[in-house]
Each structure stands twice: as C-alpha cells, then as structure tokens.
Motif scaffolding. Structure first.
Motif, PDB file in Angstrom:
ATOM      1  N   MET A  74      21.985 -68.699 -59.620  1.00 19.80           N
ATOM      2  CA  MET A  74      20.688 -69.393 -59.714  1.00 19.80           C
ATOM      3  C   MET A  74      20.852 -70.669 -60.546  1.00 19.80           C
ATOM      4  SD  MET A  74      18.373 -66.026 -60.440  1.00 19.80           S
ATOM      5  CE  MET A  74      19.563 -65.271 -61.549  1.00 19.80           C
ATOM      6  N   PRO A  75      21.393 -71.716 -59.941  1.00 18.42           N
ATOM      7  CA  PRO A  75      21.712 -72.938 -60.683  1.00 18.42           C
ATOM      8  C   PRO A  75      20.531 -73.550 -61.446  1.00 18.42           C
ATOM      9  CG  PRO A  75      22.645 -73.022 -58.481  1.00 18.42           C
ATOM     10  CD  PRO A  75      21.783 -71.803 -58.537  1.00 18.42           C
ATOM     11  N   ALA A  76      19.321 -73.348 -60.987  1.00 19.12           N
ATOM     12  CA  ALA A  76      18.157 -73.918 -61.670  1.00 19.12           C
ATOM     13  C   ALA A  76      17.979 -73.322 -63.066  1.00 19.12           C
ATOM     14  CB  ALA A  76      16.893 -73.698 -60.844  1.00 19.12           C
ATOM     15  N   LEU A  77      18.561 -72.158 -63.324  1.00 21.89           N
ATOM     16  CA  LEU A  77      18.428 -71.499 -64.622  1.00 21.89           C
ATOM     17  C   LEU A  77      19.621 -71.733 -65.543  1.00 21.89           C
ATOM     18  CD1 LEU A  77      16.917 -68.078 -63.500  1.00 21.89           C
ATOM     19  CD2 LEU A  77      15.731 -70.067 -64.441  1.00 21.89           C
ATOM     20  N   THR A  78      20.533 -72.604 -65.159  1.00 24.55           N
ATOM     21  CA  THR A  78      21.762 -72.818 -65.924  1.00 24.55           C
ATOM     22  C   THR A  78      21.497 -73.182 -67.378  1.00 24.55           C
ATOM     23  OG1 THR A  78      23.003 -73.440 -63.955  1.00 24.55           O
ATOM     24  CG2 THR A  78      23.881 -74.185 -66.073  1.00 24.55           C
ATOM     25  N   VAL A  79      20.658 -74.162 -67.634  1.00 25.24           N
ATOM     26  CA  VAL A  79      20.426 -74.616 -69.015  1.00 25.24           C
ATOM     27  C   VAL A  79      19.817 -73.517 -69.884  1.00 25.24           C
ATOM     28  CG1 VAL A  79      19.169 -76.270 -70.467  1.00 25.24           C
ATOM     29  CG2 VAL A  79      20.371 -77.062 -68.413  1.00 25.24           C
ATOM     30  N   PRO A  80      18.733 -72.855 -69.466  1.00 29.12           N
ATOM     31  CA  PRO A  80      18.209 -71.801 -70.338  1.00 29.12           C
ATOM     32  C   PRO A  80      19.170 -70.624 -70.519  1.00 29.12           C
ATOM     33  CG  PRO A  80      16.841 -72.021 -68.365  1.00 29.12           C
ATOM     34  CD  PRO A  80      17.848 -73.109 -68.330  1.00 29.12           C
ATOM     35  N   LEU A  81      19.919 -70.276 -69.481  1.00 30.15           N
ATOM     36  CA  LEU A  81      20.865 -69.174 -69.606  1.00 30.15           C
ATOM     37  C   LEU A  81      21.983 -69.513 -70.587  1.00 30.15           C
ATOM     38  CD1 LEU A  81      21.089 -68.064 -65.876  1.00 30.15           C
ATOM     39  CD2 LEU A  81      20.223 -66.671 -67.787  1.00 30.15           C
ATOM     40  N   LEU A  82      22.524 -70.703 -70.481  1.00 26.68           N
ATOM     41  CA  LEU A  82      23.581 -71.106 -71.413  1.00 26.68           C
ATOM     42  C   LEU A  82      23.040 -71.242 -72.834  1.00 26.68           C
ATOM     43  CD1 LEU A  82      25.674 -73.603 -69.265  1.00 26.68           C
ATOM     44  CD2 LEU A  82      26.165 -71.211 -69.816  1.00 26.68           C
ATOM     45  N   PHE A  83      21.823 -71.717 -72.972  1.00 28.22           N
ATOM     46  CA  PHE A  83      21.195 -71.807 -74.297  1.00 28.22           C
ATOM     47  C   PHE A  83      21.091 -70.411 -74.921  1.00 28.22           C
ATOM     48  CE2 PHE A  83      17.408 -71.655 -76.998  1.00 28.22           C
ATOM     49  CZ  PHE A  83      17.786 -72.576 -77.974  1.00 28.22           C
ATOM     50  N   LEU A  84      20.677 -69.426 -74.142  1.00 26.28           N
ATOM     51  CA  LEU A  84      20.574 -68.065 -74.656  1.00 26.28           C
ATOM     52  C   LEU A  84      21.941 -67.506 -75.056  1.00 26.28           C
ATOM     53  CD1 LEU A  84      17.919 -66.507 -72.264  1.00 26.28           C
ATOM     54  CD2 LEU A  84      17.660 -66.997 -74.704  1.00 26.28           C
ATOM     55  N   ALA A  85      22.968 -67.794 -74.261  1.00 26.24           N
ATOM     56  CA  ALA A  85      24.314 -67.331 -74.597  1.00 26.24           C
ATOM     57  C   ALA A  85      24.791 -67.957 -75.906  1.00 26.24           C
ATOM     58  CB  ALA A  85      25.287 -67.658 -73.470  1.00 26.24           C
ATOM     59  N   LEU A  86      24.531 -69.234 -76.079  1.00 20.36           N
ATOM     60  CA  LEU A  86      24.913 -69.911 -77.328  1.00 20.36           C
ATOM     61  C   LEU A  86      24.126 -69.350 -78.504  1.00 20.36           C
ATOM     62  CD1 LEU A  86      25.229 -73.568 -76.006  1.00 20.36           C
ATOM     63  CD2 LEU A  86      27.092 -72.001 -76.597  1.00 20.36           C
ATOM     64  N   LEU A  87      22.877 -69.025 -78.271  1.00 21.59           N
ATOM     65  CA  LEU A  87      22.034 -68.445 -79.311  1.00 21.59           C
ATOM     66  C   LEU A  87      22.554 -67.067 -79.751  1.00 21.59           C
ATOM     67  CD1 LEU A  87      19.484 -69.235 -80.866  1.00 21.59           C
ATOM     68  CD2 LEU A  87      18.167 -68.010 -79.136  1.00 21.59           C
ATOM     69  N   VAL A  88      23.000 -66.273 -78.816  1.00 28.34           N
ATOM     70  CA  VAL A  88      23.592 -64.971 -79.158  1.00 28.34           C
ATOM     71  C   VAL A  88      24.824 -65.189 -80.046  1.00 28.34           C
ATOM     72  CG1 VAL A  88      24.836 -62.964 -78.240  1.00 28.34           C
ATOM     73  CG2 VAL A  88      22.704 -63.715 -77.170  1.00 28.34           C
ATOM     74  N   GLY A  89      25.674 -66.120 -79.670  1.00 28.36           N
ATOM     75  CA  GLY A  89      26.860 -66.409 -80.473  1.00 28.36           C
ATOM     76  C   GLY A  89      26.498 -66.865 -81.878  1.00 28.36           C
ATOM     77  N   PHE A  90      25.538 -67.755 -81.974  1.00 26.95           N
ATOM     78  CA  PHE A  90      25.078 -68.251 -83.274  1.00 26.95           C
ATOM     79  C   PHE A  90      24.531 -67.099 -84.115  1.00 26.95           C
ATOM     80  CE2 PHE A  90      21.610 -70.064 -85.890  1.00 26.95           C
ATOM     81  CZ  PHE A  90      22.359 -70.944 -86.673  1.00 26.95           C
ATOM     82  N   SER A  91      23.798 -66.192 -83.481  1.00 27.44           N
ATOM     83  CA  SER A  91      23.212 -65.066 -84.217  1.00 27.44           C
ATOM     84  C   SER A  91      24.289 -64.161 -84.795  1.00 27.44           C
ATOM     85  CB  SER A  91      22.267 -64.256 -83.322  1.00 27.44           C
ATOM     86  OG  SER A  91      22.981 -63.452 -82.404  1.00 27.44           O
ATOM     87  N   ARG A  92      25.419 -64.005 -84.108  1.00 26.70           N
ATOM     88  CA  ARG A  92      26.496 -63.152 -84.616  1.00 26.70           C
ATOM     89  C   ARG A  92      27.073 -63.710 -85.915  1.00 26.70           C
ATOM     90  NH1 ARG A  92      25.787 -58.504 -83.230  1.00 26.70           N
ATOM     91  NH2 ARG A  92      27.958 -57.948 -83.428  1.00 26.70           N
ATOM     92  N   VAL A  93      27.152 -65.029 -86.001  1.00 27.92           N
ATOM     93  CA  VAL A  93      27.626 -65.661 -87.240  1.00 27.92           C
ATOM     94  C   VAL A  93      26.567 -65.523 -88.324  1.00 27.92           C
ATOM     95  CG1 VAL A  93      28.342 -67.843 -88.304  1.00 27.92           C
ATOM     96  CG2 VAL A  93      29.125 -67.264 -85.985  1.00 27.92           C
TER      97      VAL A  93
END
Length: 119
Positions: A74-93
C-alpha cells in the motif's frame, strides 16, 4: 489502492520477512551478547526486558519489517508506516532497553532482509 497480489500474498511475504529478519537478529544477538544499557544499574527499566542482550533490537527490526512489507503493498501509506517504525525504534532507546546503534542495526536488518522478499 493495494498492489502486489491479494491479502494472502501480502500476509505470506510479511510473515516470511518477519521470520527471516528475526532469524538474523537472533543469530547476531546470541553471537555478540552485548548487555543492555540498564545492565548493572540499580534502577529498573520502564518495560519488561525480553532477554539480556541488546544488539540488535528485535522490536525495531519487527516494526521496520512490518512497515516495509505493508508499504510495499500500500504505497500511499509509506510515510506514516515508516514514521511509526522509526517511532518504535526511538521508544526503545527512550525506555532504556537499547542503545541507538542497536535500533539502527535492527532497522537495517529488516531493510536488507526485505530486498530478496519484496524485490
């Protein structure tokens, strides 16, 4: 609009990507054996720590793998999906269970693992 086949195909590729990336994460994690940032401190982490090893981050890897697989479908959701993935990584730190490099490596493993599966 979705692409890359039906729901079963997307689900199969996503599951395959999660399995492959986590196999790599666990092999590296058990080989390196890097302790978590909280190791040796008297304070407790803000979340349940799944094991004693920090490098690489399995949570960051899983979040990125799911995001990339779903964004591929679903290419239209790329930006929000990647933002959420980055947010998960940030939360682990921020939770004190990973170093920044652990997160970056977990995310990189997901991206590298995605190439042969998603093309």
């Amino acid at each position: 609009m979705a692409r890359s086949g039906g729901s079963l195909a997307v689900g199969s590729r996503t599951l395959l990507l999660l399995a492959l990336s986590h196999l790599v994460v666990q092999l590296i994690k058990r080989s390196v054996g890097r302790p978590r940032p909280m190791a040796g401190e008297s304070s407790s982490a803000l979340v349940l720590i799944p094991d004693h090893f920090s490098f690489p981050s399995g949570h960051a890897c899983a979040a990125m793998a799911l995001s990339v697989a779903l964004a591929n479908a679903m290419p239209a959701l790329t930006v929000p999906l990647l933002f959420l993935a980055l947010l998960v990584g940030f939360s682990r730190v921020m939770l004190g269970v990973h170093f920044p490099g652990d997160v970056v490596m977990g995310q990189a493993i997901a991206l590298i693992s995605a190439y042969p599966i998603l093309g």
